[in-house]
Write a protein that holds these residues in place. Structure first.
Motif, mmCIF file in Angstrom:
data_model
loop_
_atom_site.group_PDB
_atom_site.id
_atom_site.type_symbol
_atom_site.label_atom_id
_atom_site.label_comp_id
_atom_site.label_asym_id
_atom_site.label_seq_id
_atom_site.Cartn_x
_atom_site.Cartn_y
_atom_site.Cartn_z
ATOM 1 N N GLU A 119 -1.068 5.910 -6.458
ATOM 2 C CA GLU A 119 -1.627 4.699 -5.883
ATOM 3 C C GLU A 119 -2.848 4.604 -5.159
ATOM 4 O OE1 GLU A 119 1.624 2.622 -3.934
ATOM 5 O OE2 GLU A 119 2.951 2.504 -5.947
ATOM 6 N N LEU A 120 -3.025 5.372 -4.211
ATOM 7 C CA LEU A 120 -4.190 5.535 -3.309
ATOM 8 C C LEU A 120 -5.242 5.934 -4.117
ATOM 9 C CD1 LEU A 120 -5.499 5.472 -0.491
ATOM 10 C CD2 LEU A 120 -4.734 7.778 -0.260
ATOM 11 N N GLU A 146 3.140 7.743 -4.133
ATOM 12 C CA GLU A 146 2.309 7.092 -3.134
ATOM 13 C C GLU A 146 0.551 7.610 -3.254
ATOM 14 O OE1 GLU A 146 3.089 5.293 -0.441
ATOM 15 O OE2 GLU A 146 4.951 5.075 -1.391
ATOM 16 N N GLN A 192 3.140 -1.665 -10.994
ATOM 17 C CA GLN A 192 1.919 -1.640 -9.767
ATOM 18 C C GLN A 192 0.567 -1.890 -10.434
ATOM 19 O OE1 GLN A 192 3.736 -2.281 -7.562
ATOM 20 N NE2 GLN A 192 3.790 -0.576 -6.232
ATOM 21 N N VAL A 197 -0.443 -3.461 -3.988
ATOM 22 C CA VAL A 197 -0.485 -2.133 -3.692
ATOM 23 C C VAL A 197 -1.727 -1.957 -2.684
ATOM 24 C CG1 VAL A 197 -1.469 0.195 -4.823
ATOM 25 C CG2 VAL A 197 -0.056 -1.614 -6.115
ATOM 26 N N GLN A 198 -2.599 -2.566 -2.612
ATOM 27 C CA GLN A 198 -3.739 -2.414 -1.617
ATOM 28 C C GLN A 198 -3.096 -2.672 -0.017
ATOM 29 O OE1 GLN A 198 -7.235 -4.470 -2.164
ATOM 30 N NE2 GLN A 198 -8.291 -3.573 -0.663
ATOM 31 N N TYR A 248 0.082 -2.972 0.779
ATOM 32 C CA TYR A 248 1.212 -1.962 0.973
ATOM 33 C C TYR A 248 0.564 -0.660 1.596
ATOM 34 C CZ TYR A 248 4.260 1.901 0.272
ATOM 35 O OH TYR A 248 5.215 3.048 0.616
ATOM 36 N N THR A 249 -0.612 -0.179 0.889
ATOM 37 C CA THR A 249 -1.445 1.039 1.194
ATOM 38 C C THR A 249 -1.880 1.043 2.879
ATOM 39 O OG1 THR A 249 -1.612 1.641 -1.045
ATOM 40 C CG2 THR A 249 -2.877 2.684 0.662
ATOM 41 N N LEU A 255 -6.493 3.017 -6.226
ATOM 42 C CA LEU A 255 -7.206 1.949 -5.587
ATOM 43 C C LEU A 255 -8.675 2.418 -5.281
ATOM 44 C CD1 LEU A 255 -4.571 1.161 -2.800
ATOM 45 C CD2 LEU A 255 -5.224 -0.413 -4.591
ATOM 46 N N ALA A 266 1.173 0.863 5.291
ATOM 47 C CA ALA A 266 1.623 2.263 5.364
ATOM 48 C C ALA A 266 0.770 3.157 6.360
ATOM 49 C CB ALA A 266 1.996 2.820 3.931
ATOM 50 N N ALA A 267 -0.597 3.142 6.294
ATOM 51 C CA ALA A 267 -1.525 3.753 6.990
ATOM 52 C C ALA A 267 -1.529 3.326 8.480
ATOM 53 C CB ALA A 267 -2.804 3.785 6.349
#
Length: 196
Positions: free
Chosen positions: A169-170, A166, A96, A103-104, A106-107, A173, A110-111
Motif C-alpha cells: 500500500e505504501l 502494508e 484498496q 489507503v492514504q 490509513y497510512t 501510494l 498508522a504512521a
C-alpha cells in the motif's frame, strides 16, 4: 411513530456527512494537523453542533473513521477460513486499489499512531495484533490439511503477509507500478502447496 424514525434517519445521515468530511480533512492534514472546527465548517455546522453527533470530539471521529474502514474489510472476511480467508486478503487488496483516499488516510494515521501518546496508538496496536492472529489462524487451518509449503511457520508467515500488504500500500501510494491484489496473491502462493 414516523417522526422519530425520520429524525433518527436524518441524524444518521448527518453523522455520515460528518465522517466523510473528517475523512477528507484527515486525509489532507493527518489527525494532528486537523481540527474539529475545520470539520464542522466543512459540513456547515458549528463545533458544538458537530459535538452533538460525536461527543468524543476529534478522537471519536478518528475511531469512527477507522472502524468504518475495518468494517468493509471484515465484511469480505466474514465466515471465511483457511484458503478462503487468504483469498479474502487478495480481494481486500483489490478493493484498496479503488480507494486511494482511504489507503492514504490509513497510512498517515498508522504512521502518526506509532507515537504512544497518539489517540489511535492502542487502536492500531490492537488492530495489528488482531489481524496477525486471524491470518495466522487461517494459515494454521491450511497447514492442518497439508496445504503449506515445507518449513512454513504460520505465525511468522502471518507477520510477513501483513507486512507485505502494508508495504504494498505504501509503495502504491508513492507511485510504484504495483498490482496490489496480484502481488499479494503471489506472496500468499509462496507459502502454499497449491496456488490460490
Amino acid at each position: 411513530m414516523a417522526g422519530p424514525r425520520g429524525e433518527y434517519k436524518k441524524s444518521a445521515m448527518r453523522r455520515e456527512q460528518i465522517l466523510d468530511a473528517a475523512f477528507t480533512i484527515f486525509s489532507k492534514g493527518g489527525y494532528t494537523g486537523s481540527s474539529v472546527n475545520e470539520i464542522a465548517r466543512a459540513v456547515g455546522m458549528t463545533q458544538t453542533g458537530l459535538l452533538h453527533h460525536f461527543a468524543g470530539g476529534k478522537v471519536a471521529l478518528l475511531r469512527a473513521i477507522l472502524e468504518r474502514r475495518d468494517a468493509r474489510a471484515e465484511t469480505i472476511l466474514a465466515e471465511q477460513h483457511g484458503r478462503e480467508f487468504l483469498a479474502g486478503l487478495v480481494e481486500i487488496s483489490r478493493t484498496q486499489e479503488t480507494q486511494r483516499g482511504a489507503v492514504q488516510l490509513y497510512t498517515i494515521l498508522a504512521a502518526e499512531a506509532t507515537d504512544p501518546d497518539h489517540p489511535a496508538h492502542d487502536y492500531f496496536t490492537e488492530r495489528f495484533t488482531r489481524i496477525t492472529d486471524a491470518v495466522a489462524a487461517a494459515i494454521e487451518e491450511v497447514g492442518a490439511t497439508g496445504g503449506l509449503a515445507d518449513g512454513v511457520d504460520p505465525r511468522r508467515a502471518a507477520i510477513e503477509l501483513v507486512a507485505t500488504l502494508e508495504g504494498l500500500e505504501l509503495l502504491w501510494l508513492n507511485g510504484l507500478d504495483i498490482n496490489m491484489a496480484e502481488d499479494m496473491r503471489r506472496r500468499i502462493n509462496s507459502i502454499l502447496t497449491t496456488p490460490l
